[in-house]
Motif scaffolding. Structure first.
Motif, PDB file in Angstrom:
ATOM      1  N   ILE A  78       2.314  -4.354   4.329  1.00 19.52           N
ATOM      2  CA  ILE A  78       1.636  -3.317   3.583  1.00 19.52           C
ATOM      3  C   ILE A  78       0.951  -2.248   4.713  1.00 19.52           C
ATOM      4  N   GLU A  79       1.367  -0.971   4.074  1.00 23.53           N
ATOM      5  CA  GLU A  79       0.762   0.203   5.155  1.00 23.53           C
ATOM      6  C   GLU A  79      -0.603  -0.049   5.586  1.00 23.53           C
ATOM      7  N   GLY A  80      -0.658  -0.037   6.795  1.00 25.19           N
ATOM      8  CA  GLY A  80      -2.108   0.020   7.412  1.00 25.19           C
ATOM      9  C   GLY A  80      -2.707  -1.151   7.551  1.00 25.19           C
ATOM     10  N   LEU A  81      -2.272  -2.348   7.011  1.00 31.75           N
ATOM     11  CA  LEU A  81      -2.695  -3.865   7.275  1.00 31.75           C
ATOM     12  C   LEU A  81      -1.709  -4.684   7.800  1.00 31.75           C
ATOM     13  N   GLY A  82      -0.520  -4.488   7.834  1.00 30.85           N
ATOM     14  CA  GLY A  82       0.148  -5.202   8.642  1.00 30.85           C
ATOM     15  C   GLY A  82       1.182  -6.013   7.523  1.00 30.85           C
ATOM     16  N   ALA A  83       1.690  -7.332   8.138  1.00 34.97           N
ATOM     17  CA  ALA A  83       2.384  -8.235   7.409  1.00 34.97           C
ATOM     18  C   ALA A  83       1.626  -9.396   7.066  1.00 34.97           C
ATOM     19  N   PHE A  84       1.850  -9.885   5.813  1.00 35.77           N
ATOM     20  CA  PHE A  84       1.200 -11.105   5.390  1.00 35.77           C
ATOM     21  C   PHE A  84       2.126 -12.018   4.927  1.00 35.77           C
ATOM     22  N   THR A  85       1.822 -13.377   5.150  1.00 34.81           N
ATOM     23  CA  THR A  85       2.815 -14.467   4.810  1.00 34.81           C
ATOM     24  C   THR A  85       2.441 -15.249   3.525  1.00 34.81           C
ATOM     25  N   ASP A 135      -4.975  -0.194  -9.007  1.00 36.55           N
ATOM     26  CA  ASP A 135      -6.240   0.928  -8.894  1.00 36.55           C
ATOM     27  C   ASP A 135      -6.661   1.135  -7.606  1.00 36.55           C
ATOM     28  N   GLU A 136      -6.781   0.194  -6.849  1.00 37.58           N
ATOM     29  CA  GLU A 136      -7.010   0.305  -5.339  1.00 37.58           C
ATOM     30  C   GLU A 136      -6.631  -0.687  -4.691  1.00 37.58           C
ATOM     31  N   LEU A 137      -6.050  -0.724  -3.312  1.00 37.26           N
ATOM     32  CA  LEU A 137      -5.774  -1.519  -2.499  1.00 37.26           C
ATOM     33  C   LEU A 137      -6.402  -1.090  -0.986  1.00 37.26           C
ATOM     34  N   ASP A 138      -7.242  -1.870  -0.368  1.00 40.02           N
ATOM     35  CA  ASP A 138      -7.733  -1.557   0.873  1.00 40.02           C
ATOM     36  C   ASP A 138      -8.602  -0.390   0.803  1.00 40.02           C
ATOM     37  N   GLY A 139      -9.019  -0.003  -0.462  1.00 45.12           N
ATOM     38  CA  GLY A 139     -10.069   1.150  -0.676  1.00 45.12           C
ATOM     39  C   GLY A 139      -8.926   2.533  -0.858  1.00 45.12           C
ATOM     40  N   ARG A 140      -7.633   2.130  -1.118  1.00 44.71           N
ATOM     41  CA  ARG A 140      -6.719   3.519  -1.294  1.00 44.71           C
ATOM     42  C   ARG A 140      -5.983   3.468  -2.625  1.00 44.71           C
ATOM     43  N   MET A 141      -5.386   4.601  -3.073  1.00 46.28           N
ATOM     44  CA  MET A 141      -4.880   4.518  -4.420  1.00 46.28           C
ATOM     45  C   MET A 141      -3.372   4.808  -4.065  1.00 46.28           C
ATOM     46  N   ASN A 142      -2.652   4.975  -5.373  1.00 47.97           N
ATOM     47  CA  ASN A 142      -1.284   5.527  -5.334  1.00 47.97           C
ATOM     48  C   ASN A 142      -0.294   4.736  -4.523  1.00 47.97           C
ATOM     49  N   ILE A 172       9.921  -6.903   1.132  1.00 50.26           N
ATOM     50  CA  ILE A 172       8.856  -6.132   0.309  1.00 50.26           C
ATOM     51  C   ILE A 172       8.013  -5.373   1.054  1.00 50.26           C
ATOM     52  N   LYS A 173       7.936  -4.125   1.034  1.00 43.31           N
ATOM     53  CA  LYS A 173       6.920  -3.103   1.686  1.00 43.31           C
ATOM     54  C   LYS A 173       6.196  -2.171   0.696  1.00 43.31           C
ATOM     55  N   LEU A 174       4.752  -2.473   0.654  1.00 38.88           N
ATOM     56  CA  LEU A 174       4.076  -1.273  -0.021  1.00 38.88           C
ATOM     57  C   LEU A 174       3.560  -0.245   0.619  1.00 38.88           C
ATOM     58  N   ASN A 175       3.479   0.894   0.340  1.00 36.40           N
ATOM     59  CA  ASN A 175       2.982   2.224   0.952  1.00 36.40           C
ATOM     60  C   ASN A 175       2.264   3.008  -0.131  1.00 36.40           C
ATOM     61  N   THR A 176       1.533   3.816   0.500  1.00 39.03           N
ATOM     62  CA  THR A 176       1.080   4.923  -0.507  1.00 39.03           C
ATOM     63  C   THR A 176       1.609   6.033  -0.697  1.00 39.03           C
ATOM     64  N   GLN A 177       1.601   6.765  -1.833  1.00 39.07           N
ATOM     65  CA  GLN A 177       2.486   7.950  -2.268  1.00 39.07           C
ATOM     66  C   GLN A 177       1.901   9.304  -2.693  1.00 39.07           C
ATOM     67  N   PRO A 178       2.458  10.214  -2.779  1.00 43.80           N
ATOM     68  CA  PRO A 178       1.794  11.251  -3.244  1.00 43.80           C
ATOM     69  C   PRO A 178       1.489  11.064  -4.893  1.00 43.80           C
ATOM     70  N   GLU A 179       0.380  11.581  -5.377  1.00 41.50           N
ATOM     71  CA  GLU A 179      -0.329  11.291  -6.626  1.00 41.50           C
ATOM     72  C   GLU A 179       0.783  11.650  -7.651  1.00 41.50           C
ATOM     73  N   GLU A 180       1.302  12.842  -7.443  1.00 44.62           N
ATOM     74  CA  GLU A 180       2.206  13.565  -8.388  1.00 44.62           C
ATOM     75  C   GLU A 180       3.347  12.752  -8.449  1.00 44.62           C
ATOM     76  N   TYR A 181       3.876  12.006  -7.491  1.00 45.06           N
ATOM     77  CA  TYR A 181       5.040  11.039  -7.675  1.00 45.06           C
ATOM     78  C   TYR A 181       4.731   9.992  -8.646  1.00 45.06           C
ATOM     79  N   MET A 182       3.591   9.329  -8.256  1.00 42.05           N
ATOM     80  CA  MET A 182       3.234   8.293  -9.144  1.00 42.05           C
ATOM     81  C   MET A 182       2.959   8.633 -10.465  1.00 42.05           C
ATOM     82  N   GLY A 183       2.472   9.976 -10.885  1.00 43.51           N
ATOM     83  CA  GLY A 183       2.170  10.553 -12.054  1.00 43.51           C
ATOM     84  C   GLY A 183       3.612  10.340 -12.824  1.00 43.51           C
ATOM     85  N   ARG A 184       4.726  10.762 -12.180  1.00 42.07           N
ATOM     86  CA  ARG A 184       5.970  10.895 -12.779  1.00 42.07           C
ATOM     87  C   ARG A 184       6.559   9.350 -13.192  1.00 42.07           C
TER      88      ARG A 184
END
Length: 333
Positions: A78-85, A135-142, A172-184
């Motif tokens: 997960i972006e900014g948090l590292g790896a979790f098992t 909605d939010e993960l680690d205080g971040r959206m999208n 599996i990898k999670l990253n934040t994305q531009p708001e416009e991209y998530m809207g699409r």
């Protein structure tokens, strides 16, 4: 415009249109009763082929292979948090309307870790999109994801995270994305629900291409070929071909079960090895020189922009895609 405002406006439009159609809705996925754990097949089983129709029926024999329940420790980045098992045996699905006992989605991994307080996570099931939204993960959206099976590679996808089946050895990898991209992406999901509503709750695909042949407005029904992984009644990408066979538009299918393939293990799925629709082009069985591949989803994300992902057709649930294409890769058969 923020994703939140976009979803509110688009949901309002969908709600108005849904109200004009007699189609029952719920605030959460419908949960089937009394799920029972499936019986799994030995991992050492060699490739096994089935040519349909079998005995005049478009059905697999009762002793056809089944997939293994995930059991090996997995990892998610997960972006900014590292790896979790995580231990897959501890994970419960948020979509019991889709997954059979013991099976779950990529999203369920995220929800499980969040519920264990490894990070802060807020999410909800959004009926108008038929999916769970972070909605939010680690205080971040999208947030969005990339995931691929053993032996695969990273690829862009625009597919619901809570419908993509998890297997052992998955990346599996999670990253934040531009708001416009998530809207699409969310817009494409909402359009599927609108299309399904207009068709009175049925899955009807506007265009299905198989090689050079084009079928329009194809109704699709569930055939439950993979009720070891998915709940009965779940419509899959493979069901599109089986429905065309029901409609006498496909004469013969060959499905081959692979427990593993090269570096990919487990595979535990059927590969489509023949689609004989009588057009005389690519009707023969697949060989080392050529085989069938497919994609389905929103035309906005066609090809490698999100609709073409390496998820076997027999375990890829579909909602109401805009199109499907099966194409021959390699030399003519």
């Amino acid at each position: 415009m923020t994703v939140g405002r976009f979803l509110v406006r688009f949901t309002a439009l969908v709600a108005v249109l849904l109200g004009s159609v007699a189609c029952a809705t719920t605030d959460s996925p419908i949960v089937p009763s009394n799920p029972t754990p499936p019986t799994t097949t030995s991992p050492d089983m060699p490739a096994q082929s089935y040519v349909l129709p079998l005995g005049g029926l478009w059905e697999l024999p009762a002793d056809s292979p089944t997939g293994r329940i995930p059991s090996s420790v997995g990892t998610i980045e997960i972006e900014g948090l590292g790896a979790f098992t995580f231990d897959p045996l501890d994970i419960q699905t948020t979509r019991p309307d889709i997954f059979a006992a013991g099976h779950f989605s990529v999203f369920d991994v995220v929800a499980h870790l969040g519920n264990k307080d490894w990070f802060t996570l807020d999410y909800h099931y959004k009926e108008s999109l038929d999916t769970h939204v972070i909605d939010e993960l680690d205080g971040r959206m999208n947030w969005w994801y990339r995931a691929y099976y053993s032996g695969g590679w990273s690829e862009i996808n625009a597919y619901r995270m809570d419908m993509l089946p998890y297997k052992d050895g998955m990346t599996i990898k999670l990253n934040t994305q531009p708001e416009e991209y998530m809207g699409r992406i969310y817009n494409s999901f909402a359009e599927e629900l609108l299309r399904k509503s207009v068709n009175l709750g049925r899955v009807v695909i506007p265009e299905v291409r198989i090689g050079t042949v084009v079928h329009t407005n194809v109704p699709v029904s569930a055939h439950d070929f993979r009720d070891d992984v998915l709940q009965p009644g779940t419509v899959t990408a493979l069901d599109v071909l089986l429905s065309l066979a029901d409609q006498k538009k496909i004469n013969r299918l060959k499905l081959t079960w692979y427990s593993s393939s090269g570096d990919a293990a487990p595979v535990d799925s059927f590969r489509v090895g023949q689609i004989d629709d009588g057009d005389g082009i690519y009707d023969e069985e697949a060989t080392d020189a050529g085989r069938w591949l497919y994609e389905t989803g929103s035309l906005e994300f066609s090809g490698f922009s999100g609709s073409h992902i390496c998820v076997p057709s027999d375990v890829r649930p579909i909602v109401s895609p805009e199109y499907m294409t099966w194409y021959w890769l390699g030399s003519p058969a």
